[in-house]
Design an enzyme around this catalytic site. Structure first.
Site, PDB file in Angstrom:
ATOM      1  N   CYS A 128     -19.967  -3.067 -16.197  1.00  9.90           N
ATOM      2  CA  CYS A 128     -19.829  -2.595 -14.818  1.00  9.90           C
ATOM      3  C   CYS A 128     -21.001  -3.045 -13.948  1.00  9.90           C
ATOM      4  O   CYS A 128     -22.163  -2.807 -14.288  1.00  9.90           O
ATOM      5  CB  CYS A 128     -19.733  -1.077 -14.794  1.00  9.90           C
ATOM      6  SG  CYS A 128     -19.517  -0.418 -13.126  1.00  9.90           S
ATOM      7  N   GLU A 178       0.826  -1.206   0.000  1.00  9.68           N
ATOM      8  CA  GLU A 178       0.000   0.000   0.000  1.00  9.68           C
ATOM      9  C   GLU A 178       0.862   1.259   0.000  1.00  9.68           C
ATOM     10  O   GLU A 178       0.545   2.236  -0.681  1.00  9.68           O
ATOM     11  CB  GLU A 178      -0.948   0.007   1.200  1.00  9.68           C
ATOM     12  CG  GLU A 178      -2.057  -1.035   1.133  1.00  9.68           C
ATOM     13  CD  GLU A 178      -2.993  -0.838  -0.055  1.00  9.68           C
ATOM     14  OE1 GLU A 178      -2.973   0.251  -0.673  1.00  9.68           O
ATOM     15  OE2 GLU A 178      -3.727  -1.776  -0.382  1.00  9.68           O
ATOM     16  N   ASP A 235      -9.562   5.691  -2.291  1.00  5.06           N
ATOM     17  CA  ASP A 235      -8.365   6.097  -3.026  1.00  5.06           C
ATOM     18  C   ASP A 235      -8.787   6.796  -4.318  1.00  5.06           C
ATOM     19  O   ASP A 235      -9.970   7.054  -4.544  1.00  5.06           O
ATOM     20  CB  ASP A 235      -7.476   4.892  -3.309  1.00  5.06           C
ATOM     21  CG  ASP A 235      -8.030   4.041  -4.431  1.00  5.06           C
ATOM     22  OD1 ASP A 235      -9.271   4.000  -4.578  1.00  5.06           O
ATOM     23  OD2 ASP A 235      -7.248   3.435  -5.170  1.00  5.06           O
ATOM     24  N   TYR A 277      -6.349   6.781   3.923  1.00  5.38           N
ATOM     25  CA  TYR A 277      -6.533   5.719   2.936  1.00  5.38           C
ATOM     26  C   TYR A 277      -5.818   4.433   3.366  1.00  5.38           C
ATOM     27  O   TYR A 277      -6.410   3.345   3.408  1.00  5.38           O
ATOM     28  CB  TYR A 277      -6.024   6.143   1.540  1.00  5.38           C
ATOM     29  CG  TYR A 277      -5.782   4.914   0.716  1.00  5.38           C
ATOM     30  CD1 TYR A 277      -6.859   4.211   0.170  1.00  5.38           C
ATOM     31  CD2 TYR A 277      -4.502   4.365   0.580  1.00  5.38           C
ATOM     32  CE1 TYR A 277      -6.670   3.016  -0.505  1.00  5.38           C
ATOM     33  CE2 TYR A 277      -4.308   3.185  -0.089  1.00  5.38           C
ATOM     34  CZ  TYR A 277      -5.389   2.516  -0.629  1.00  5.38           C
ATOM     35  OH  TYR A 277      -5.194   1.332  -1.272  1.00  5.38           O
ATOM     36  N   CYS A 328     -19.050   0.803 -19.339  1.00  3.16           N
ATOM     37  CA  CYS A 328     -20.233   0.714 -18.481  1.00  3.16           C
ATOM     38  C   CYS A 328     -21.005  -0.589 -18.698  1.00  3.16           C
ATOM     39  O   CYS A 328     -21.631  -1.097 -17.764  1.00  3.16           O
ATOM     40  CB  CYS A 328     -21.140   1.918 -18.725  1.00  3.16           C
ATOM     41  SG  CYS A 328     -20.343   3.501 -18.345  1.00  3.16           S
ATOM     42  N   CYS A 363     -25.971   3.961 -11.676  1.00  2.00           N
ATOM     43  CA  CYS A 363     -24.939   4.988 -11.879  1.00  2.00           C
ATOM     44  C   CYS A 363     -25.504   6.230 -12.559  1.00  2.00           C
ATOM     45  O   CYS A 363     -25.923   6.179 -13.720  1.00  2.00           O
ATOM     46  CB  CYS A 363     -23.793   4.411 -12.702  1.00  2.00           C
ATOM     47  SG  CYS A 363     -22.446   5.597 -12.972  1.00  2.00           S
ATOM     48  N   CYS A 371     -13.868   1.337 -14.836  1.00  2.00           N
ATOM     49  CA  CYS A 371     -14.205   2.758 -14.688  1.00  2.00           C
ATOM     50  C   CYS A 371     -12.903   3.552 -14.669  1.00  2.00           C
ATOM     51  O   CYS A 371     -12.585   4.231 -13.706  1.00  2.00           O
ATOM     52  CB  CYS A 371     -15.005   2.952 -13.399  1.00  2.00           C
ATOM     53  SG  CYS A 371     -15.879   4.512 -13.277  1.00  2.00           S
TER      54      CYS A 371
END
Length: 351
Positions: free
Chosen positions: A212, A50, A151, A133, A209, A218, A202
């Site tokens: 997704c 991370e 994030d 985060y 889309c 959305c 995305c």
DNA sequence: TATCCGTGGAT
DNA sequence: TATCCAAGGAT
């Protein structure tokens, strides 16, 4: 919900179902099937990945993660290493405060927590180099704490999902609290799923889309132009700074290097001596009298300015007078904590 | 809160 | 070539 016109929790079940089929295989990750079997990732490896991934691509991190975990398989071994060794291995990855904080964090984990990373985001947040985060990501991924892992990827997904009309910076806390409402029991998989979704479906310049799992709810997709989100804030220009770099050799051909100051740009890293970096190019003020040869210029782009250095080299007649730094074998610069800028300078000088 | 802090790859 | 931007944190 100041900035969210139609706040609505995400369909976490759909996100998890997508992740079960499409999770990316990454060295620090436990895939969803193994997680379902009870396997949990090593907090040390999750933390290390991370921190390396902060503002850095997966592709860039790969070799560094492998090298670090090979050299230092546990947080205790990393804590026992000298900072200089960590900086050498971090050289080239950028944002060097991360390396200094990484080392400080390893020592804090050993000294304050008996060598075991804290379990909760709240406690993780107290450690150096771990912000909102990273604390949330470690707690969710390692312990399924239902933390909001926000994030850059998730910000983009949410900005589109909510058709956010202001720059993300102005609505970050709204996005965080809205996200927190959506986090399911499989919090670790959910966090990684949203990040994978942002990285592959995305994405910044493409929105697939039709693939997704969040498309049904959305608002950005419904506008017909999801790429219009997130709205961009005005960008500052990038000034140019100019200077001279001086590559000095002794009679053996060794190169003179030294350590940069403790604070500021490239702090504590290794450098070739340079002039000040100014808004206009001044005449070179050579550090020693010698037969200086010009090698053209090196251009290096930092986040907030562009740097153009004229590169000079010379064999210096009295190397013993230079005592601040050290003389390095040019074939062994891999063992020096040289940022990319100075590797470019050495390359320009034929080293 | 806005700024500072690297680098390399994609477009 | 210029621009964007990638799993942010510290100050």
């Amino acid at each position: 919900m100041l900035h969210l016109s139609t706040p609505r929790p995400l369909d976490a079940a759909a996100v998890l179902a997508w992740y079960d089929r499409h999770a990316r295989m990454l060295p620090w990750r436990v895939p969803p099937r193994a997680r379902a079997g009870g396997e949990r990732p090593d907090p040390y490896r999750v933390w290390l990945s991370e921190v390396m991934l902060q503002q850095t691509t997966v592709a860039a991190v790969g070799k560094y993660f492998a090298r670090f975990t090979q050299l230092w398989p546990t947080v205790a071994e990393l804590a026992a290493a000298p900072l200089d060794a960590v900086l050498v291995e971090w050289a080239g990855l950028g944002y060097y405060a991360r390396a200094r904080n990484l080392h400080a964090c390893a020592r804090a984990v050993v000294e304050r927590h008996g060598g075991v990373f804290p379990d909760t985001a709240e406690d993780l947040l107290t450690l150096p180099g771990i912000g909102p985060y990273t604390a949330a990501a470690i707690a969710a991924i390692c312990h399924d704490e239902r933390a909001a892992v926000l994030d850059g990827n998730v910000e983009r997904v949410l900005a589109r999902y909510h058709a956010l009309s202001v720059p993300v910076r102005e609505a970050k806390e709204d996005l965080r609290s809205e996200l927190a409402r959506s986090v399911p029991a499989r919090a670790g998989d959910f966090a990684q799923a949203l990040m994978d979704l942002g990285a592959t479906i995305c994405a910044p310049r493409s929105a697939l889309c039709m693939l997704c799992p969040l498309e049904p709810g959305c608002a950005g997709a419904r506008t017909g132009n999801p790429l219009a989100f997130p709205v961009k804030a005005a960008k500052a220009g990038r000034p140019v700074r100019y200077g001279h770099a001086f590559v000095m050799r002794d009679g053996d051909g060794d190169v003179y290097l030294r350590t940069r100051p403790d604070k500021g740009l490239l702090a504590k890293m290794t450098e070739v001596p340079t002039s000040e970096w100014a808004g206009a190019l001044a005449a070179p003020n050579y550090p020693v009298a010698a037969d200086w040869r010009h090698h053209g210029q090196v251009v290096h782009v930092f986040t907030h300015f562009r740097l153009e250095l004229e590169v000079w080299s010379a064999t210096v007649p009295a190397p013993a007078l230079l005592t601040e730094g050290w003389w390095a074998d040019p074939r062994a610069t891999g063992r020096e904590a040289l940022p990319t800028l100075f590797r470019k300078v050495l390359a320009a000088a034929g080293i």
